[in-house]
Each structure stands twice: as C-alpha cells, then as structure tokens.
Design an enzyme around this catalytic site. Structure first.
Site, PDB file in Angstrom:
ATOM      1  CE  LYS A   6      -3.219  -2.303   0.139  1.00 37.10           C
ATOM      2  NZ  LYS A   6      -3.244  -3.605   0.307  1.00 37.10           N
TER       3      LYS A   6
HETATM    4  C1  LIG Z   1      -9.728  -2.689  -1.657  1.00 39.94           C
HETATM    5  C2  LIG Z   1      -9.462  -3.947  -0.514  1.00 39.94           C
HETATM    6  N1  LIG Z   1      -9.914  -3.913   0.463  1.00 39.94           N
HETATM    7  C3  LIG Z   1      -9.464  -5.048   1.639  1.00 39.94           C
HETATM    8  C4  LIG Z   1      -8.090  -5.224   1.389  1.00 39.94           C
HETATM    9  C5  LIG Z   1      -7.722  -6.006   3.241  1.00 39.94           C
HETATM   10  O1  LIG Z   1      -6.313  -5.356   3.539  1.00 39.94           O
HETATM   11  P1  LIG Z   1      -5.411  -6.128   4.110  1.00 39.94           P
HETATM   12  O2  LIG Z   1      -5.289  -6.853   2.954  1.00 39.94           O
HETATM   13  O3  LIG Z   1      -4.504  -4.956   4.683  1.00 39.94           O
HETATM   14  O4  LIG Z   1      -6.099  -7.094   4.878  1.00 39.94           O
HETATM   15  C6  LIG Z   1      -6.662  -4.578   0.877  1.00 39.94           C
HETATM   16  C7  LIG Z   1      -5.733  -5.025   0.361  1.00 39.94           C
HETATM   17  O5  LIG Z   1      -5.359  -5.709   0.391  1.00 39.94           O
HETATM   18  C8  LIG Z   1      -7.738  -4.051  -0.362  1.00 39.94           C
HETATM   19  O6  LIG Z   1      -7.343  -3.655  -1.210  1.00 39.94           O
END
Ligand SMILES: Cc1ncc(COP(=O)(O)O)c(C=O)c1O
Length: 401
Positions: free
Chosen positions: A190
């Site tokens: 990110k």
């Molecule tokens: C659009 C979206 N929602 C939710 C997530 C979930 O985040 P994480 O991977 O930190 O759990 C991500 C990231 O991977 C994402 O790109």
C-alpha cells in the site's frame, strides 16, 4: 532518455525503507514493549492518523481486513444481514462480511471509475440490507454523495473501504470522513506500508467504543498504561460482546508512523508519475488512461489502463489484445500485471452465475502499469518515461495490422 544499447532503467522496489524507519523500529526495541492494548506506538499512530484524516477517532489493527471487520461489527451487522459490496475489489471486502455470518451482495461498477455504481447498488437493496461498503479502488474515491443519498433514507451504514486510498479526497473531504466508518490497510503493497496492519477511523465515539471492543476480544480497552508494568492491566477483563484479537504489534505501529510522515511526498510522487504517464498514453488511440472526475483526487495506488480495440476498428477480443500487450510490455521492460482476473462473485467461494458485465469487461480489457513489487507510485521520473517509451512500442506492435 536511454539510447540503443544503454542499460535498461531499473525500476525501484516498494516499500522504500529509510533511516527514519530503522530509527522507529529501533525505538521500539529499546523500549522493550512489543504490544499491548494501550501500547504507546499504537496510541500515537492512532492520534496521528486521526489528525491526518481529520476524523475524531482511530483504532490501529493487525490488518485492513480486521479494520473492516470491526467496522461491520460496530455497525451491528450480523448473521443473515446483507451488505452491498462492489463486484470489483480485493476479496477481503467480501470476506470481512462473511466473518460476521452476513451475506455479501455484489453490485456492479461504474466503468469510468471502477468504483461501486450507485444505481446498481440501489437495485440490490432488500429489507435485509444493513450496510454498504464502497471501495475507493486503486486510490480513487467512489461516488460517495450518491451512495450516501441511497443509504440515508434506508438507515444503511456506509463503511468506506479505503484500503487503497490513503490521502485521496472527494469534494474537498478526505476519504475516511465520507461514511460512518472507514478501513485502511497498511499492507506492504500500500501507499502507506508497514508490513501487515490496518487503521479504522470514525467520527462517532459510540462506534469507536464498539469497534474497540470488537478489536480486543470483546474487552474494554485499558484506560491507563504504566510504562513500568506495560503488560499488566488493572481492569476487570470481562467480555461484554463477541470480538477478535486484532491488535497490531508495536514494530508495525512505529513503522507506520514513520511512513505516515512521508505519505504526502508519496502521494505527490504518485500523482506526478500518473500525470506524466497519462500525458504519454492519452495520445494513443484505443488506450484509456485512468480518469479522475473533477470533484475527486486520485492517489494512484494502481494505474489501470483500459484498451478499446473497437475504437481502432480491430476485430480482436479485448482479453486477447490485453494478453498480447502484457507480453509485449514485459518484453520492453515495462512492469505490468493483471490485478484481479475475474469479478469477486466469480470466485469459487461465491460462484454466482450472474455476469456483472461492467466489472468483467473492465478486467478483460485492462491491465495495470507497475507491479506490486515495483508500483508506478514508487518510481523516479526516468523510469516513468522509460515505461512510457516501452508502452508506445508495445502498443504499436500489438495493434499493427
Ligand atoms: C480494496 C481492499 N480492501 C481490503 C483490503 C484488505 O487489507 P489487508 O490486506 O490489510 O487485510 C485490501 C488490501 O489488500 C484491499 O486492496
């Protein structure tokens, strides 16, 4: 620009880690406190991110998925409830709904922005709908006013999935302040990377208190923290609600704080790089660079390029052209990937037969410039220009009659 025979320009890998990051991690090791429900780096990160977004409250979590989960729990989503999510997102958006025993109901996307289509979302509302989770996909805010107008009369909670959109703005307001609650991700890929982690934000003290219990196994977060007894808590420790253990570690929180100080610079570089590439790609017939509606800013977590063979009179399936272009780009040394190959409802987990035609067409006819390891937003301008050169060559080779 490099000429014939010059070494190709090497793309820069993400995340970029600096002495500031090492100092932050070192500070945690020297303090000797690795975690805790009131640990100091976590608390400081929460205060700093709340201020950055302009939200009243923030909770750090151990993933973006966890941040979405505690938001859904705080909204009162439970077994049998329906939650509207876009058909194009990372699967976590829908998984977080399943974690509560609720049903993700997919709605199609607006093909110009790749975000939730308010009209299709409205058509999916039933008496069981409890919440809507718009995703600010690739760093572009969804059409929040239209979605809020849909939610308000039906008392649906609007929870922003801002996992990819730290720092983006909609009609002058920061993402994270556009719904009842929002979830951000701190995953390494990110724009605000710290390994694995997440951030929940809200302006409501009540929602914050509910989400804080959901994050800490249903327990009340400790009011005090004693640096001499950092792992002890005098509170009674009685759970009042179901919850998960979603607290982040201190190393992650410290790293996130250091990266947060550089986020404005990351965003500026991302927007410059995108403008530079769009100036090149926008000139090519049949190529659609990402659109930024005038009422929003885009932070270009991903730079999706859509291909329109029909505009060139080519009788080739968009998907075949995309695959040929992907191979040609890689041959030219341009980082390019497919991010998501089918809409979420087509994952075997859901296996919904409905077509979700806009999401499917967008995925079949587009690719991402930059990869997760070497995203566009990390690159110096000479790499962006080299990728622009490579794209022009690759495109002309695949559309040549
Ligand atoms: C659009 C979206 N929602 C939710 C997530 C979930 O985040 P994480 O991977 O930190 O759990 C991500 C990231 O991977 C994402 O790109």
């Amino acid at each position: 620009m490099p000429g014939e025979g010059d070494e190709p320009v090497q793309p820069r890998r993400w995340p970029i880690l600096t002495a500031e990051d090492r100092d932050a991690v070192q500070r945690v090791l020297e303090r000797g406190v690795l975690s805790g429900a009131a640990a100091p780096e976590m608390r400081a990160l929460e205060a700093e991110f709340a201020a950055f977004v302009g939200a009243g409250f923030c909770l750090a979590t151990n993933s973006g998925t966890a941040a979405l989960g505690i938001a859904l729990r705080a909204a009162g989503v439970g077994p049998g409830d329906e939650v509207i999510v876009p058909a194009l997102s990372f699967v976590a958006t829908a998984q977080a709904v399943l974690h509560l025993g609720a049903v993700p109901v997919f709605a199609d996307i607006d093909p110009a922005t790749y975000t939730l289509d308010p009209e299709d979302a409205a058509a999916r509302v039933t008496s069981r709908t409890r919440a809507i989770v718009p995703v600010h996909l690739h760093g572009l805010p969804a059409d929040m006013d239209a979605l809020r107008a849909l939610a308000r009369p039906r008392a649906l909670a609007v929870i922003e999935d801002a996992a990819q959109a730290h720092g983006a703005r909609y009609r002058g307001r920061a993402v994270g302040t556009l719904g009842a609650m929002a979830a951000f991700s701190l995953n390494s890929t990110k724009n605000l990377p710290a390994g694995e982690g997440g951030l929940f934000v809200t302006d409501s003290e009540e929602l914050w208190a509910r989400a804080a219990r959901a994050r800490f196994d249903g327990l009340e977060p400790p009011a005090k923290w004693d640096p001499e007894r950092p792992l002890d808590d005098e509170a009674e420790g009685l759970a009042s609600t179901p919850g998960w253990m979603y607290l982040p570690g201190e190393l992650t929180s410290a790293l996130a704080r250091a990266q947060l100080r550089r986020l404005p610079a990351t965003t500026a570089r991302s927007q410059d790089n995108a403008a530079r590439l769009t100036a090149r790609l926008g000139r090519l017939a049949g190529v659609e660079a990402p659109a930024t509606p005038p009422d929003r800013t885009h932070v270009f977590h991903k730079y999706r390029v859509r291909l329109h063979p029909d505009r060139l009179g080519l009788r080739v399936r968009a998907r075949d052209l995309r695959d040929r272009l992907l191979a040609a780009l890689r041959a030219e040394g341009v980082e390019a990937v497919l991010w998501q190959t089918v809409p979420l409802p087509a994952h075997p987990l859901f296996a919904r037969p409905e077509p979700y035609s806009q999401a499917a067409a967008a995925l079949d006819g587009s690719l991402i410039i930059g990869s997760q390891s070497c995203p566009l937003f990390a690159q110096p301008s000479e790499v962006v220009e080299a990728w622009g050169d490579g794209f022009e060559k690759a495109w002309s080779s695949v559309v040549r009659p």
